[in-house]
Each structure stands twice: as C-alpha cells, then as structure tokens.
Design a protein around this motif. Structure first.
Motif, PDB file in Angstrom:
ATOM      1  N   THR A 142      -5.605   5.161 -20.248  1.00  0.00           N
ATOM      2  CA  THR A 142      -5.306   3.866 -20.209  1.00  0.00           C
ATOM      3  C   THR A 142      -6.538   3.119 -20.375  1.00  0.00           C
ATOM      4  O   THR A 142      -6.548   1.791 -20.827  1.00  0.00           O
ATOM      5  CB  THR A 142      -4.525   3.434 -19.130  1.00  0.00           C
ATOM      6  N   CYS A 143      -7.658   3.324 -19.583  1.00  0.00           N
ATOM      7  CA  CYS A 143      -8.654   2.742 -19.817  1.00  0.00           C
ATOM      8  C   CYS A 143     -10.069   3.456 -20.448  1.00  0.00           C
ATOM      9  O   CYS A 143     -11.276   3.799 -19.576  1.00  0.00           O
ATOM     10  CB  CYS A 143      -9.284   2.228 -18.247  1.00  0.00           C
ATOM     11  N   PRO A 144      -9.926   3.726 -21.700  1.00  0.00           N
ATOM     12  CA  PRO A 144     -10.791   4.612 -22.399  1.00  0.00           C
ATOM     13  C   PRO A 144     -12.263   3.970 -22.314  1.00  0.00           C
ATOM     14  O   PRO A 144     -12.263   2.626 -22.328  1.00  0.00           O
ATOM     15  CB  PRO A 144     -10.494   4.729 -23.851  1.00  0.00           C
ATOM     16  N   GLY A 145     -13.459   4.584 -22.083  1.00  0.00           N
ATOM     17  CA  GLY A 145     -14.824   4.292 -22.081  1.00  0.00           C
ATOM     18  C   GLY A 145     -15.142   3.617 -20.968  1.00  0.00           C
ATOM     19  O   GLY A 145     -16.255   2.866 -20.928  1.00  0.00           O
ATOM     20  N   THR A 146     -14.114   3.582 -19.912  1.00  0.00           N
ATOM     21  CA  THR A 146     -14.513   2.814 -18.610  1.00  0.00           C
ATOM     22  C   THR A 146     -14.763   3.669 -17.860  1.00  0.00           C
ATOM     23  O   THR A 146     -14.374   4.990 -17.547  1.00  0.00           O
ATOM     24  CB  THR A 146     -13.375   1.975 -18.261  1.00  0.00           C
ATOM     25  N   GLU A 147     -16.152   3.312 -16.813  1.00  0.00           N
ATOM     26  CA  GLU A 147     -16.205   4.336 -15.851  1.00  0.00           C
ATOM     27  C   GLU A 147     -15.040   4.688 -14.614  1.00  0.00           C
ATOM     28  O   GLU A 147     -14.433   3.748 -14.443  1.00  0.00           O
ATOM     29  CB  GLU A 147     -17.514   3.625 -14.924  1.00  0.00           C
ATOM     30  N   LEU A 148     -14.894   5.818 -14.502  1.00  0.00           N
ATOM     31  CA  LEU A 148     -13.983   6.087 -13.378  1.00  0.00           C
ATOM     32  C   LEU A 148     -14.235   6.383 -12.058  1.00  0.00           C
ATOM     33  O   LEU A 148     -15.191   7.179 -11.860  1.00  0.00           O
ATOM     34  CB  LEU A 148     -13.101   7.702 -13.951  1.00  0.00           C
ATOM     35  N   TRP A 149     -13.559   5.818 -11.275  1.00  0.00           N
ATOM     36  CA  TRP A 149     -13.654   5.906  -9.735  1.00  0.00           C
ATOM     37  C   TRP A 149     -12.240   6.343  -9.001  1.00  0.00           C
ATOM     38  O   TRP A 149     -11.330   6.433  -9.794  1.00  0.00           O
ATOM     39  CB  TRP A 149     -13.985   4.747  -8.987  1.00  0.00           C
ATOM     40  N   VAL A 150     -12.425   7.144  -8.054  1.00  0.00           N
ATOM     41  CA  VAL A 150     -11.240   7.732  -7.263  1.00  0.00           C
ATOM     42  C   VAL A 150     -11.328   7.233  -5.820  1.00  0.00           C
ATOM     43  O   VAL A 150     -12.547   7.217  -5.185  1.00  0.00           O
ATOM     44  CB  VAL A 150     -11.191   9.174  -7.255  1.00  0.00           C
ATOM     45  N   LEU A 151     -10.178   6.622  -5.243  1.00  0.00           N
ATOM     46  CA  LEU A 151      -9.962   6.534  -3.752  1.00  0.00           C
ATOM     47  C   LEU A 151      -8.947   7.298  -3.165  1.00  0.00           C
ATOM     48  O   LEU A 151      -7.864   6.969  -3.867  1.00  0.00           O
ATOM     49  CB  LEU A 151      -9.801   4.807  -3.506  1.00  0.00           C
ATOM     50  N   GLY A 152      -9.104   8.120  -2.116  1.00  0.00           N
ATOM     51  CA  GLY A 152      -8.272   8.911  -1.634  1.00  0.00           C
ATOM     52  C   GLY A 152      -8.042   8.378  -0.051  1.00  0.00           C
ATOM     53  O   GLY A 152      -8.895   8.675   0.617  1.00  0.00           O
ATOM     54  N   HIS A 153      -6.846   7.968  -0.018  1.00  0.00           N
ATOM     55  CA  HIS A 153      -6.734   7.923   1.519  1.00  0.00           C
ATOM     56  C   HIS A 153      -5.524   9.043   2.257  1.00  0.00           C
ATOM     57  O   HIS A 153      -4.746   9.344   1.522  1.00  0.00           O
ATOM     58  CB  HIS A 153      -5.627   6.511   1.557  1.00  0.00           C
ATOM     59  N   SER A 154      -6.289   9.545   3.415  1.00  0.00           N
ATOM     60  CA  SER A 154      -5.577  10.511   3.997  1.00  0.00           C
ATOM     61  C   SER A 154      -5.640  11.781   3.033  1.00  0.00           C
ATOM     62  O   SER A 154      -6.548  12.407   2.361  1.00  0.00           O
ATOM     63  CB  SER A 154      -4.376  10.374   4.421  1.00  0.00           C
ATOM     64  N   VAL A 155      -4.202  12.306   2.865  1.00  0.00           N
ATOM     65  CA  VAL A 155      -4.217  13.588   2.010  1.00  0.00           C
ATOM     66  C   VAL A 155      -4.792  13.435   0.603  1.00  0.00           C
ATOM     67  O   VAL A 155      -5.100  14.177  -0.264  1.00  0.00           O
ATOM     68  CB  VAL A 155      -2.773  13.976   1.923  1.00  0.00           C
ATOM     69  N   GLY A 156      -4.766  11.963   0.306  1.00  0.00           N
ATOM     70  CA  GLY A 156      -5.256  11.420  -1.130  1.00  0.00           C
ATOM     71  C   GLY A 156      -6.564  11.955  -1.410  1.00  0.00           C
ATOM     72  O   GLY A 156      -6.882  11.783  -2.429  1.00  0.00           O
ATOM     73  N   GLY A 157      -7.673  12.224  -0.464  1.00  0.00           N
ATOM     74  CA  GLY A 157      -8.818  12.482  -0.737  1.00  0.00           C
ATOM     75  C   GLY A 157      -9.201  13.905  -0.343  1.00  0.00           C
ATOM     76  O   GLY A 157     -10.450  14.287  -0.342  1.00  0.00           O
ATOM     77  N   LEU A 158      -8.052  14.943  -0.500  1.00  0.00           N
ATOM     78  CA  LEU A 158      -8.487  16.196  -0.058  1.00  0.00           C
ATOM     79  C   LEU A 158      -8.378  17.271  -1.336  1.00  0.00           C
ATOM     80  O   LEU A 158      -8.556  18.432  -1.073  1.00  0.00           O
ATOM     81  CB  LEU A 158      -7.596  16.915   0.949  1.00  0.00           C
ATOM     82  N   TRP A 159      -7.825  16.805  -2.477  1.00  0.00           N
ATOM     83  CA  TRP A 159      -7.468  17.464  -3.652  1.00  0.00           C
ATOM     84  C   TRP A 159      -8.349  17.483  -4.751  1.00  0.00           C
ATOM     85  O   TRP A 159      -7.910  18.128  -5.698  1.00  0.00           O
ATOM     86  CB  TRP A 159      -5.970  17.322  -3.778  1.00  0.00           C
ATOM     87  N   MET A 160      -9.350  16.803  -4.540  1.00  0.00           N
ATOM     88  CA  MET A 160     -10.322  16.493  -5.944  1.00  0.00           C
ATOM     89  C   MET A 160     -10.672  17.937  -6.667  1.00  0.00           C
ATOM     90  O   MET A 160     -11.010  17.953  -7.739  1.00  0.00           O
ATOM     91  CB  MET A 160     -11.223  15.427  -5.614  1.00  0.00           C
ATOM     92  N   GLY A 161     -11.083  18.837  -5.693  1.00  0.00           N
ATOM     93  CA  GLY A 161     -11.332  20.210  -6.478  1.00  0.00           C
ATOM     94  C   GLY A 161     -10.396  20.820  -7.286  1.00  0.00           C
ATOM     95  O   GLY A 161     -10.872  21.860  -7.977  1.00  0.00           O
ATOM     96  N   TRP A 162      -9.269  20.479  -7.175  1.00  0.00           N
ATOM     97  CA  TRP A 162      -8.187  20.972  -8.100  1.00  0.00           C
ATOM     98  C   TRP A 162      -7.925  20.412  -9.215  1.00  0.00           C
ATOM     99  O   TRP A 162      -7.296  20.522 -10.173  1.00  0.00           O
ATOM    100  CB  TRP A 162      -6.869  20.991  -7.397  1.00  0.00           C
ATOM    101  N   HIS A 163      -8.685  19.156  -9.422  1.00  0.00           N
ATOM    102  CA  HIS A 163      -8.224  18.008 -10.546  1.00  0.00           C
ATOM    103  C   HIS A 163      -9.345  18.020 -11.783  1.00  0.00           C
ATOM    104  O   HIS A 163     -10.299  18.042 -11.708  1.00  0.00           O
ATOM    105  CB  HIS A 163      -8.398  16.619  -9.924  1.00  0.00           C
ATOM    106  N   ALA A 164      -8.574  18.538 -13.115  1.00  0.00           N
ATOM    107  CA  ALA A 164      -9.520  18.744 -14.227  1.00  0.00           C
ATOM    108  C   ALA A 164      -9.805  17.020 -14.359  1.00  0.00           C
ATOM    109  O   ALA A 164      -8.787  16.332 -14.352  1.00  0.00           O
ATOM    110  CB  ALA A 164      -8.761  19.389 -15.146  1.00  0.00           C
ATOM    111  N   GLY A 165     -10.984  16.927 -14.887  1.00  0.00           N
ATOM    112  CA  GLY A 165     -11.320  15.488 -15.269  1.00  0.00           C
ATOM    113  C   GLY A 165     -12.231  14.997 -14.083  1.00  0.00           C
ATOM    114  O   GLY A 165     -12.624  14.003 -14.265  1.00  0.00           O
ATOM    115  N   MET A 166     -12.490  15.525 -13.063  1.00  0.00           N
ATOM    116  CA  MET A 166     -13.331  15.087 -12.087  1.00  0.00           C
ATOM    117  C   MET A 166     -14.499  15.209 -12.209  1.00  0.00           C
ATOM    118  O   MET A 166     -15.463  14.211 -11.706  1.00  0.00           O
ATOM    119  CB  MET A 166     -12.922  15.804 -10.533  1.00  0.00           C
ATOM    120  N   GLU A 167     -14.965  15.782 -13.477  1.00  0.00           N
ATOM    121  CA  GLU A 167     -16.615  15.988 -13.659  1.00  0.00           C
ATOM    122  C   GLU A 167     -16.767  14.531 -14.441  1.00  0.00           C
ATOM    123  O   GLU A 167     -17.752  14.025 -14.643  1.00  0.00           O
ATOM    124  CB  GLU A 167     -16.541  16.999 -14.805  1.00  0.00           C
ATOM    125  N   ARG A 168     -15.678  13.684 -14.853  1.00  0.00           N
ATOM    126  CA  ARG A 168     -16.009  12.519 -15.490  1.00  0.00           C
ATOM    127  C   ARG A 168     -16.101  11.204 -14.521  1.00  0.00           C
ATOM    128  O   ARG A 168     -16.372  10.142 -14.736  1.00  0.00           O
ATOM    129  CB  ARG A 168     -14.881  12.151 -16.420  1.00  0.00           C
TER     130      ARG A 168
END
Length: 288
Positions: A108-134
């Motif tokens: 939806t936001c091509p070409g835009t820098e990507l950030w992630v904010l995880g609250h509680s359980v929302g911050g524990l799964w990033m190692g399973w997400h394809a695309g985190m390298e971006r």
C-alpha cells in the motif's frame, strides 16, 4: 472506504488484508503530505485495533507517519463468524496475520521506509515474518518472554486463576473464552487462549514450541534499529521479561528504554494503558 472520523490533517481508509485463508480488517491513516515512513502496529492479545486509534491518528498528524492498525483473525472487526467455530491460534496471529499486515503495508505504501511497532505479543514474532529485512526500524513495548512466576505477587494470583483448570474448562464448554466473565474484557478464540496459557506457564514462552508446532525463527531477518521498551510498573510483562526477549533479535541494533510513571507526572502506567488517550504524554517517548 474513507474514514470520516479523523482529525484535521489526516486521511484514512479501511482495507481488507488477506492472511492464509482469513480476511483481516485494517485501517490505514496517512499524514497530509508525503509520509516519512509507514508503520504497522501489531496489537496486544485481547486489545482490538480500535483501542490504538488515538495513537495512530496522532502519529499520522504529529509525526508524519502512515499507520496501519488491524485486528487479528476471528477477533475484533475481523470476526466474520461466530467465535465458537474459530480455529484461530495465537501462533496464527503472530506468524501469519502479523506477516500479512506487514506485507499489506509494503504494497500500500510502495517506496516508503517501513517501521514496525509491536505491543506485548505484537513484538515477539518478527523472526517469523518474511519481509522484515525491509524494515528499518522496530519498536516493542511490553513484549517479553514471560513466565507466570515473573509476575509480582500482587498480580501473580490473578494470572494463576486466569490459567487455572476452571477457566480452561469454561473456554472448552463455551467454545471460546468469554472475556467479560474472566475479567479480560474481550472474548478470545479458544485456540488463542490455549496457546497463551501454555506459553505463559512454560519457560521460554513460544520458543518452547520450536521444533514441534513452530519452525525456528530466522533471527537474522531484522538488522535495523530496535527500541525495546519496558514499563517500570508493568505487572503483566515486567522489565526482566522484556530484556529476556533480546535473544530473539541478535542482529538488530538494540536500544533499551524504561518508562517510569514519575518521569511523566503519572501515578501509574501498566501494561495496556500506554496507548490510551489519557496517557498520550507517553507517545513521544515510544516513537521518537
């Protein structure tokens, strides 16, 4: 569909996010000008996306961010059938739905820098997400590998009741966890409660299922800046449990931060309240 209930200087839309057979309901808000980054907010267990609306609108208006909030499958605005029939698990929410939301934001936001904010359980799964390298920046708040014995005594008895056989039997009989009956507020799919219960009563939290029901996370996927935030008076996920989660992100450039109520003129903060409008004084410390 446009969202009419937005502050001046912010535009928004509702969107559907497809996640491995499920359809998640999301809301994307944008600043008036070109966003400096696009952020996906992965929420806490039992906290519907509408709970984060004030923070998302503020971040778009005051920090020029495009912000995507959404509800996990079979929860909140994403509940499209009786919860009794849901097969959703907390692992589905973390591995599949969070990854799908990140992918949707990137599309939806091509070409835009990507950030992630995880609250509680929302911050524990990033190692399973394809695309985190971006992703260039990630923030977690109250996200820790918590065991029931980590809670201070004033809260531990509540946690042990919540994980007790009678509550488990209630979820089995109802086909879901009736949140209001057990003091949670929001109803949860039974599989979500069962995962949550097992991990909070097992050392290592979800890592205890790696090699059985979970694959090994790819810890090297994220090498960007990571701010890990603990709340000093968080009884649910105390600071020691938050710092334990550092092992999930060995390649990240990590920063640790503690929010103390007195520093912000507050009597207390806790686990869920950092994102309430009455605690908006905390928001710059989370994001800046």
């Amino acid at each position: 569909m446009l969202d009419a209930a937005l502050p001046m200087g912010v535009s928004g839309e509702e969107l559907d996010i497809r996640s491995d057979g499920a359809v998640l309901r999301g809301r994307l808000v944008r600043p008036r000008g070109t966003p400096r980054a696009a952020l996906v907010l992965h929420g806490a267990t039992g906290a519907p996306a509408r709970f984060y609306r004030g923070f998302a609108d503020w971040a778009a208006r005051e920090r020029d961010l495009a912000v995507l909030t959404y509800d996990y499958r079979d929860f909140g605005a994403s509940l499209r059938r009786p919860m009794r029939g849901s097969k959703a698990t907390l692992a589905d929410w973390g591995r599949l739905d969070q990854a799908a939301a990140l992918a949707a934001l990137a599309r939806t936001c091509p070409g835009t820098e990507l950030w992630v904010l995880g609250h509680s359980v929302g911050g524990l799964w990033m190692g399973w997400h394809a695309g985190m390298e971006r992703v260039t920046r990630a923030i977690t708040i109250g996200a820790g590998l918590t065991h029931v014995t980590d809670h201070p005594w004033r809260y531990q008895w509540k946690a042990r009741v919540f994980w007790s056989p009678p509550v488990r039997a209630l979820a089995a009989a109802a086909g879901y966890l009736p949140g209001k009956l057990v003091g949670l507020g929001a109803d949860l799919p039974r599989g979500v409660y069962e995962d949550w219960r097992r991990w909070c009563t097992t050392r290592g939290w979800h890592l205890s299922d790696v090699g059985r029901t979970l694959s090994l996370p790819e810890a090297g996927r994220f090498r960007g800046r990571l701010r890990m935030i603990a709340v000093a008076d968080d009884d649910l996920v105390p600071p020691a449990a938050v710092w334990r989660a550092r092992a999930l992100f060995p390649e990240a450039m990590k920063e640790q931060k503690v929010l103390r109520p007195a520093d912000f003129g507050l009597a207390s903060i806790g686990h869920i309240p950092p994102f309430t409008r009455r605690n908006a004084v905390l928001w710059p410390a989370i994001l800046d």
